[in-house]
Design a protein around this motif. Sequence first.
Motif, PDB file in Angstrom:
ATOM      1  N   GLY A  61      47.521  44.456   0.922  1.00 34.74           N
ATOM      2  CA  GLY A  61      46.287  44.727   0.183  1.00 34.74           C
ATOM      3  C   GLY A  61      46.580  44.920  -1.299  1.00 34.74           C
ATOM      4  N   THR A  62      47.707  45.537  -1.596  1.00 33.20           N
ATOM      5  CA  THR A  62      48.100  45.770  -2.982  1.00 33.20           C
ATOM      6  C   THR A  62      48.330  44.448  -3.706  1.00 33.20           C
ATOM      7  OG1 THR A  62      49.164  47.801  -2.200  1.00 33.20           O
ATOM      8  CG2 THR A  62      49.697  47.089  -4.437  1.00 33.20           C
ATOM      9  N   ASP A 158      37.432  46.620  -3.719  1.00 26.81           N
ATOM     10  CA  ASP A 158      38.561  47.031  -2.883  1.00 26.81           C
ATOM     11  C   ASP A 158      37.974  47.414  -1.533  1.00 26.81           C
ATOM     12  OD1 ASP A 158      40.488  48.359  -1.447  1.00 26.81           O
ATOM     13  OD2 ASP A 158      41.324  49.427  -3.165  1.00 26.81           O
ATOM     14  N   CYS A 160      39.671  47.345   1.297  1.00 27.61           N
ATOM     15  CA  CYS A 160      40.819  47.530   2.205  1.00 27.61           C
ATOM     16  C   CYS A 160      40.468  48.384   3.418  1.00 27.61           C
ATOM     17  CB  CYS A 160      41.985  48.148   1.446  1.00 27.61           C
ATOM     18  SG  CYS A 160      42.780  46.971   0.330  1.00 27.61           S
ATOM     19  N   GLN A 161      39.477  49.287   3.261  1.00 31.74           N
ATOM     20  CA  GLN A 161      39.144  50.197   4.363  1.00 31.74           C
ATOM     21  C   GLN A 161      37.854  49.815   5.077  1.00 31.74           C
ATOM     22  OE1 GLN A 161      39.219  54.251   2.896  1.00 31.74           O
ATOM     23  NE2 GLN A 161      41.348  54.069   2.216  1.00 31.74           N
ATOM     24  N   SER A 182      43.028  44.845   3.324  1.00 30.04           N
ATOM     25  CA  SER A 182      44.393  45.148   3.763  1.00 30.04           C
ATOM     26  C   SER A 182      44.475  45.024   5.274  1.00 30.04           C
ATOM     27  CB  SER A 182      44.758  46.578   3.365  1.00 30.04           C
ATOM     28  OG  SER A 182      45.932  47.003   4.040  1.00 30.04           O
ATOM     29  N   LYS A 187      44.864  50.306   9.311  1.00 34.55           N
ATOM     30  CA  LYS A 187      43.526  49.816   8.965  1.00 34.55           C
ATOM     31  C   LYS A 187      42.763  49.385  10.229  1.00 34.55           C
ATOM     32  CE  LYS A 187      44.360  50.858   4.842  1.00 34.55           C
ATOM     33  NZ  LYS A 187      44.840  50.274   3.611  1.00 34.55           N
TER      34      LYS A 187
END
Length: 377
Positions: A61-62, A158, A160-161, A182, A187
Amino acid sequence: MVTKLEGYIPIAAPMIGDEEIDAAVRVLRSGTLAQGPEVRKFEKSFAEFCEVEHAVMLNSGTATLHAALHASNVGPGDEVLTTPFTFIGTVNPILAQGAVPKFVDINPDDFNINPDLVESAITSRTKAIIGVDLFGQPYDYIDLRDIAKRHNVMLIEDSCQAIGAKFREKSTGTLGDIGAFSLYATKNITCGEGGILTTNDNLVAEETRRFRQHGMSGPYEYEGHGYNYRSTDLAAAIASAQLRRVEEFNSHRQYNARILDQELSSIPGIIRPSVSPDRSHVYHQYTIRVTPDFPLTRDELRRVLKEHNIGSGVYYPQPLHLVNHINLGHFSVGDFPEAERASREVLSLPIHPMVTSGQLVHISSVIQSVATIRRSE
Ligand SMILES: *Cc1c(COP(=O)(O)O)cnc(C)c1O
């Protein structure tokens, strides 16, 4: 065959079954382990799932957020607005581009960036806004989109979650110019490590495909710099199997959240997560606030839960403006009071699909028991 929980209730547990195991074995036998047809297949299914033109898989994800900033032409000295109440993976890519993170405080209801405070933080150097769909609830999309449009800055989501969450009918990953997901082990869906970028912008997708491959536009032809941010067919095959089950996983998390909502409803000093009416929440985390009206501090309650074999998490104990390598003397305590208060009060309880309703009732009764005992003392 699925991993079973025994005794201890962890805060996260990957849902790995026969489909994922068969997919991994199939790829191992195929001889293609690095990026290949499985990555392309996963990208196609992911784009369909989000109803977006392009999805590009990367190895975290980063890395995906880094690619999003690169494709947004964020460079040295540029400013990127974001929330201080997020995982550090949101902010490190800003530093990687030599840009400056500028923080905007959160809305205490959804823990996300407060759009009312964004506009006054924009300067002529602002290139992008990174909003975060924290804990699994989309950010305030309409307001952020309007501000980004008005000031001609890129809006990066973002997400990611928040795979599978929606703002009205729109999926996360499409609530901005670029979305970043991500696939890390905790996750809602995972292949161990991984990430995927979503966009309707052809140029962003092309630039990201180059960026994950050393900037290559063809064999040993370079159109700028890049990294090895490629994923693998092994990861992609596992991720595809997970994506087929994401709706089942998310519904189970929502079902679990309803049980906790009900069981925790009358405990003074505990604030349950709130969901805005035009959004769906996929509960990457079920995060309560332990306020000063509760007889125990957040950390004391955490210890009590641990004594009862219940895992919990504090996401995040330190707002990012106070982290040394980000602060560098630019920010002080008190700059973002809602983010700082959230860092003191938040506590995430187990909500993943492996947690049974019996366990959720048990978790709630442990919280209820300390609330009552201390009050009557
Ligand atoms: C997990 C996460 C990231 C980083 O993803 P990785 O795959 O761990 O690199 C970034 N932002 C948020 C909000 C996250 O939850």
